[in-house]
Structure formats: C-alpha cells, structure tokens
Design a protein around this motif. Structure first.
Motif, PDB file in Angstrom:
ATOM      1  N   GLY A 138       4.805   6.696  -4.269  1.00  0.00           N
ATOM      2  CA  GLY A 138       4.746   5.087  -4.688  1.00  0.00           C
ATOM      3  C   GLY A 138       6.171   4.724  -3.841  1.00  0.00           C
ATOM      4  O   GLY A 138       5.668   3.842  -3.139  1.00  0.00           O
ATOM      5  N   VAL A 139       6.870   5.313  -3.300  1.00  0.00           N
ATOM      6  CA  VAL A 139       8.153   4.121  -3.011  1.00  0.00           C
ATOM      7  C   VAL A 139       8.261   4.321  -1.106  1.00  0.00           C
ATOM      8  O   VAL A 139       7.803   3.587  -0.632  1.00  0.00           O
ATOM      9  CB  VAL A 139       9.538   5.536  -3.154  1.00  0.00           C
ATOM     10  N   VAL A 140       7.103   5.730  -0.726  1.00  0.00           N
ATOM     11  CA  VAL A 140       7.222   5.833   0.440  1.00  0.00           C
ATOM     12  C   VAL A 140       5.356   4.688   0.736  1.00  0.00           C
ATOM     13  O   VAL A 140       5.551   3.786   2.070  1.00  0.00           O
ATOM     14  CB  VAL A 140       7.329   7.325   0.691  1.00  0.00           C
ATOM     15  N   GLU A 141       5.180   4.817   0.233  1.00  0.00           N
ATOM     16  CA  GLU A 141       3.312   4.232   0.202  1.00  0.00           C
ATOM     17  C   GLU A 141       4.044   2.675   0.370  1.00  0.00           C
ATOM     18  O   GLU A 141       3.815   1.752   0.760  1.00  0.00           O
ATOM     19  CB  GLU A 141       2.636   4.076  -1.183  1.00  0.00           C
ATOM     20  N   GLY A 142       5.227   1.856  -0.661  1.00  0.00           N
ATOM     21  CA  GLY A 142       5.302   0.894  -0.666  1.00  0.00           C
ATOM     22  C   GLY A 142       6.253   0.271   0.925  1.00  0.00           C
ATOM     23  O   GLY A 142       5.556  -1.401   1.039  1.00  0.00           O
ATOM     24  N   MET A 143       6.866   1.334   1.480  1.00  0.00           N
ATOM     25  CA  MET A 143       7.266   1.215   2.692  1.00  0.00           C
ATOM     26  C   MET A 143       6.735   0.969   3.720  1.00  0.00           C
ATOM     27  O   MET A 143       6.980   0.061   4.044  1.00  0.00           O
ATOM     28  CB  MET A 143       8.680   2.288   2.896  1.00  0.00           C
ATOM     29  N   ILE A 144       5.675   1.447   3.544  1.00  0.00           N
ATOM     30  CA  ILE A 144       4.435   1.505   4.456  1.00  0.00           C
ATOM     31  C   ILE A 144       3.528   0.243   4.234  1.00  0.00           C
ATOM     32  O   ILE A 144       3.035  -0.326   5.550  1.00  0.00           O
ATOM     33  CB  ILE A 144       3.330   2.664   4.517  1.00  0.00           C
ATOM     34  N   ASP A 145       3.629  -0.604   3.025  1.00  0.00           N
ATOM     35  CA  ASP A 145       3.102  -1.950   2.768  1.00  0.00           C
ATOM     36  C   ASP A 145       3.639  -2.754   3.316  1.00  0.00           C
ATOM     37  O   ASP A 145       3.612  -3.909   3.921  1.00  0.00           O
ATOM     38  CB  ASP A 145       3.094  -1.890   1.310  1.00  0.00           C
ATOM     39  N   GLU A 146       5.324  -2.763   3.384  1.00  0.00           N
ATOM     40  CA  GLU A 146       6.120  -3.861   3.929  1.00  0.00           C
ATOM     41  C   GLU A 146       6.029  -3.520   5.371  1.00  0.00           C
ATOM     42  O   GLU A 146       6.006  -4.860   5.964  1.00  0.00           O
ATOM     43  CB  GLU A 146       7.724  -3.439   3.170  1.00  0.00           C
ATOM     44  N   LEU A 147       5.553  -2.035   6.132  1.00  0.00           N
ATOM     45  CA  LEU A 147       5.541  -2.668   7.342  1.00  0.00           C
ATOM     46  C   LEU A 147       4.474  -3.191   8.064  1.00  0.00           C
ATOM     47  O   LEU A 147       4.814  -3.582   9.130  1.00  0.00           O
ATOM     48  CB  LEU A 147       5.327  -0.916   7.705  1.00  0.00           C
ATOM     49  N   GLU A 148       3.204  -2.563   7.442  1.00  0.00           N
ATOM     50  CA  GLU A 148       2.164  -3.558   7.377  1.00  0.00           C
ATOM     51  C   GLU A 148       2.615  -5.275   7.345  1.00  0.00           C
ATOM     52  O   GLU A 148       1.944  -5.505   8.013  1.00  0.00           O
ATOM     53  CB  GLU A 148       1.115  -2.864   6.584  1.00  0.00           C
ATOM     54  N   ARG A 149       2.976  -5.656   6.577  1.00  0.00           N
ATOM     55  CA  ARG A 149       2.845  -7.375   6.692  1.00  0.00           C
ATOM     56  C   ARG A 149       3.941  -7.783   7.794  1.00  0.00           C
ATOM     57  O   ARG A 149       4.071  -8.681   8.343  1.00  0.00           O
ATOM     58  CB  ARG A 149       4.348  -7.000   4.817  1.00  0.00           C
ATOM     59  N   MET A 150       5.264  -6.133   8.044  1.00  0.00           N
ATOM     60  CA  MET A 150       5.805  -6.920   9.106  1.00  0.00           C
ATOM     61  C   MET A 150       5.041  -7.459  10.465  1.00  0.00           C
ATOM     62  O   MET A 150       5.396  -7.710  11.525  1.00  0.00           O
ATOM     63  CB  MET A 150       7.109  -6.398   9.132  1.00  0.00           C
TER      64      MET A 150
END
Length: 595
Positions: A582-594
């Motif tokens: 979930g830590v990695v998934e959260g980082m990808i979520d943040e990248l998509e928001r960027m």
C-alpha cells in the motif's frame, strides 16, 4: 555512440585493500592458515566423532565453540578467495586460485561433516537438559536452526559424498557461468562494454543509446544462450535430485527453510504481490508511457530517465555525503559505522573489465569486517545502490558480535537493513527538494526502484518456479526458457511495456538464478517489510532507532516473528504484506494526482 560520464565528474573511486584478510594469494599467511585449518579439523574429528551423545552441556558447548573457531578460519580463507575472484573473473590465474581454495576448503571441511549430523541425532530431551549449561545455551539458536533440517538429513555417507562432489559439480557450473558472463563484451557504438556498462546504458538519456544497448544485450546473450541453457538445466536438475532425496515438497521449500520462514508466509507474500500487478506495475508503466506521449514503452525504455530529468552525474563524494547524512539523521551510531567503510579501504567502486557486475556486501567473518563491491557510474540509482549495500555492511558489522555461527542473517531479514538504508536516503533527498517537477521525478524514480525490488523480484521468482517445475518433466531448450521468461515478465509488466526481439534472452544475465535459487523473493520480503517498518517509524516516538539497531545486532539469533514483535508487526498476517504494498500504491496515487 554510447554516452559516458567523464571519470573526473565522478571523482576518484575507492578500491578495496584485502590485506586485512591476507596479503596476497601466494602469501605464507594464507598457506599457514590452510595448514592450521586442516590440522585442527582432523584433531576435532578425532576428539569428537562418535562421542557427542556422551558429552555433558559444558563439554558439548566447548565442542561447538571449537567448531565455531574453525568456521571463522575457513570463512576467512574462502571470503578472501571469493573477493579476489570477484574483481578478476576473466583472469585464468585468479580462476585457478579460486578453484584451488574451494577444493582445499572442501577437503578440510570433510572432516567436519559428522558434527552437525551427530548433533541432530541427539534426542530432544537429552539435548534440552544439556542446554541448561551456559556454555551450550549461548548456541541454542544455532542448534535450533541446525536441527530444523533433521527431516531432510541424509545418511552420513550420502552427506559426505554430496559435500565432496560439490567442487566438481554445482560449484564448477556456477564458476563457468560467472567467468563466462564476466568475459562477455557488448558492442555499443564503437565501444565493447562489460555487462555492468551495457546495463547502465539501458537507463541512458538517449533513446538511441538505450535501444542499441538493449539490442546488444539481447544479441550477445542470445549468441551464448545454449551454454546458459545448459548451465541452467544442469543446476535445476541437480537441485531436483537433491530435493527429492531430502524430501522437500517443492523446489522453493529448501530456500524457505534456509530462510527460516514458513512456506505459507512466503506463499502469502508472493500471492499478494502477484495480485497487485494491475494496481502497481501495470498502472505505473501506463502512467510513464503517457509522460513520454505514448501508449506503450519498449522494454528498453522501462528504466529510461523521465522527461525533464537532468540525469546529472553525481560525484562519489556527494553520494557518500548524501548517504551518510541520511544515516546520521536517523542514528549517529549507524552513520559512524557506515563512515568506517569510506575511511578504510573496504569499498571497491570502479567499473572494470572482468569485474563482477552488480553490487554486493560480503560479510567475510566476524574476526574481520565486511567489504562492499559496487560498479559506480554516477546515476541516482548508483547512490541508492550505495545506500543499499552500506545498509548490509552496517548490519554485518553490528551482527558480528554474535560470532561466526550466529551472525549470519537469513536472506529475508538480511535485505531489511539494505532496503531501509535506501528508504532513509531517498526520504532525505526528497525532503531537500522543493521544486515540484523535480520532486515528481524523484518520487517516480523511487517508485520504479520499489517496483524493481518488490514486483519484479516476485516475477523473477515466478519464472524460477515455472522453470523448475518444467525441468522436472525434462530438459528445456534455450527457446523454451525464453518463452517462460517472456510469459512471466509480461504478466508482471503489463500491456504498457512492449517486449521486443532479444528480450527473451534476458533471463541469462540474472546471477541469482544460478548462485542461489529462489533468492529473489527475499528482496520483495525485505521491501514490503521495510515499507511496513518505515510507516511505524514515521509515527513512532523516540526509541525507534535503538530498537532498530538492536534488531540488526541480533543477526541470526532470532527469527522474523521475534524481531518484528517490538514494532507491532507480524509477517504471518496477510495484512502485513498489503500494508507494505500500500505504501507503493500510495506513491503512484500521488504521481497520478501530479499529472
């Protein structure tokens, strides 16, 4: 034309000095230690063979202590031989020295085979009574681990035969693989590159260089595929035979036992990661393709620098200061241990012909100190590799106090300190960066590294699983192995990565398949464990660093349940793996928001 950083931009790179082990391969000190080890091993056998069951706790403790001293001496000899060989794998004289040391040490340790076999034949109740004596109690974890192999132990004669034949069997095939790969040269532009260099060029800024490097890698590996297939088939069959005799249920089971982790825990990890392919790798690489204005990326663009990345060369001095600074912010003690590797000649960093590709931290023996091998070329990933291997080195220094029999850590836990060191370094670098575009690049680079550490390693493990299962039905051709490779890696990478011609031979450059079957899942274990551990650290009050260093000091004296308990974590809980992923998934979520 391949692009290379000017050596001056990287700084002068350190090279190790192995004289803390021995002055030279032909040194009298090495010959004297070989003679002493041979004499001590024979004396040990004469004193103890057939007598262990009759010893009291103090006597058995003294015998284990004598055995431990021999392990330290023999470990020093073989560590030196391995390190010398790793720097000059194409040198026939060095190869002969390495083989000679393997054969000498194998002959010497033939006199020690009886010890663990007899120890395992002592009845549980009788051994428990002896363990009340402090002289033996100190070794209780090692004895427990040794006896875990009792169900898979063969007769004394069979164990002796397997041991004696190893230098002309498995070890010889591993050496053939290592020396072959070290001698390979890959044409890129007007250069002929080593394995480390051509892999480095696959993350070059130039698409043309990446494509040419990838094509060259596939071509040269393909030209040698029959040899690599023979080595792979032979070692897989060798493993199948031994697994069958030792009654291991599955090809991966022996690795799990040596890692002291239950089959169901590993199964839960592998299943969790495979189920996460769509939300991790598939999603990230589709995002990366969009950043490049494409629907798909060619396989040589998977690790391409992101648009806007200046791809600058990072001098060695800056890499050193960055890693040590991150370590110091977490724990001054950890940084002080790490600094010793730079102050002393314990690191070998330059890329050289014939040198082992990749990177490693060799613990040697507790009476000496670890050494780090790198192939430093100034990329951000090279800084992360330094942070990774230095984490191993710090762990090995801290665990040395446990002594030769208890310092070694199972692979699954050994990767904890290394990946944690990477995370500390990344977070320190990210905290210093204020420019939004640069922060996005740093975050994406970290995501890629985490995907390579967790998801890719599970895909490699799945390739191994299918290969070993298929090998039980008969020998595989190089082409069939290549098809398994494309199948398993395609499942992992997803539809946004286009696997081109030549990619089918890339299995041949992964040394873990040859050196240590099923090693690779340890990286995923360590990465998910560290993600969970780091999330505890972020919410922890004072005292986390002290508990963390105590965990490293434990070496191999405790299992994962005991080590993680102070942090409130349990690897047997499926939620543990979901938390880490979930830590990695959260980082990808943040990248998509960027965007």
């Amino acid at each position: 034309m391949a692009s290379n950083a000017a050596p001056a931009a990287i700084d002068a790179l350190p090279e190790w000095d192995l004289s803390d082990l021995y002055p030279a391969p032909d040194s009298p000190a090495l010959q004297a230690d070989l003679a002493r080890a041979a004499a001590d091993a024979k004396a040990f056998r004469a004193a103890h063979e057939g007598r262990l069951a009759g010893l009291d706790g103090a006597g058995l403790g003294a015998a284990v202590a004598a055995y431990e001293r021999l392990q330290d001496l023999l470990g020093r000899i073989m560590s030196y031989a391995q390190l010398v060989h790793s720097r000059a794998m194409s040198d026939e004289t060095v190869g002969r020295f390495y083989q000679t040391m393997q054969e000498r040490v194998t002959d010497i340790t033939s006199d020690l085979i009886f010890f663990t076999l007899e120890l395992n034949r002592i009845e549980d109740d009788a051994l428990a009574a002896r363990l009340a004596d402090p002289a033996l109690a100190r070794y209780a974890p090692w004895i427990h681990d040794t006896r875990a192999f009792r169900p898979h132990q063969l007769s004394d004669e069979a164990e002796q035969l397997l041991h004696d034949k190893s230098v002309a069997g498995r070890s010889a095939w591993v050496r053939l693989y290592d020396e072959t790969t070290a001698a390979l040269r890959f044409p890129v532009g007007d250069e002929r590159l080593t394995m480390a260099e051509v892999l480095h060029h696959m993350s070059d800024r130039s698409p043309a260089v990446r494509r040419e490097a990838a094509t060259s890698l596939g071509q040269v590996l393909g030209d040698n595929a029959r040899l690599f297939a023979l080595v792979t088939n032979t070692l897989a069959k060798d493993k199948e035979i031994e697994d069958r005799w030792r009654r291991f249920a599955r090809p991966i089971s022996s690795r799990n036992l040596s890692n002291f982790v239950e089959d169901e825990v590993v199964d839960a990890l592998l299943a969790a990661v495979r189920q996460s392919y769509p939300t991790l790798t598939h999603r990230y690489y589709a995002l990366k393709a969009r950043w490049f204005g494409q629907d798909q990326l060619d396989h040589w663009d998977r690790n391409a620098p992101l648009p806007g990345d200046d791809d600058r060369v990072i001098p060695w001095s800056e890499a050193r200061d960055t890693v040590l600074g991150a370590y110091h912010a977490f724990s001054p003690e950890m940084a002080a241990i790490g600094r010793r590797f730079f102050d002393q000649p314990w690191i070998d960093a330059p890329v050289k012909p014939g040198k082992a590709s990749g990177a490693f931290a060799h613990p040697t023996v507790p009476s000496a100190h670890p050494y780090l091998l790198l192939n430093y070329q100034g990329k951000t990933r090279d800084v992360m590799t330094l942070a990774h291997e230095l984490g191993h080195g710090v762990h090995q220094v801290l665990a040395a106090g446990q002594g030769p029999l208890l310092a070694d850590t199972p692979l699954t836990l050994a990767e904890t300190a290394s990946v944690f060191g990477e995370m500390l370094t990344f977070q320190a670098m990210l905290a210093r960066e204020t420019e939004p575009a640069r922060r996005r690049i740093m975050l994406a680079t970290k995501v890629e590294d985490m995907l390579n550490t967790a998801v890719r390693q599970v895909a490699l493990c799945e390739f191994e699983r299918r290969l070993h299962d298929r090998r039980r039905e008969g020998e595989l051709t190089a082409k069939e192995i290549g098809l398994l490779w494309r199948e398993t890696q395609g499942e992992s990478l997803g539809p946004a990565i286009r696997l081109g011609q030549g990619y089918e031979w890339y299995w041949a450059y992964i040394p873990h398949f040859i050196h240590t079957p099923f090693y690779v899942y340890a990286y995923a274990f360590g990465d998910c464990l560290v993600n969970s551990l780091y999330s505890v650290y972020q919410g922890a009050e004072a005292g986390f660093a002290a508990k963390y260093l105590d965990m490293l000091r434990a070496g191999g004296s405790k299992r994962h349940r005991e080590l993680l308990a102070p942090f409130g974590l349990d690897a047997a809980d499926p939620a543990f793996w979901r938390r880490g992923l979930g830590v990695v998934e959260g980082m990808i979520d943040e990248l998509e928001r960027m965007g």
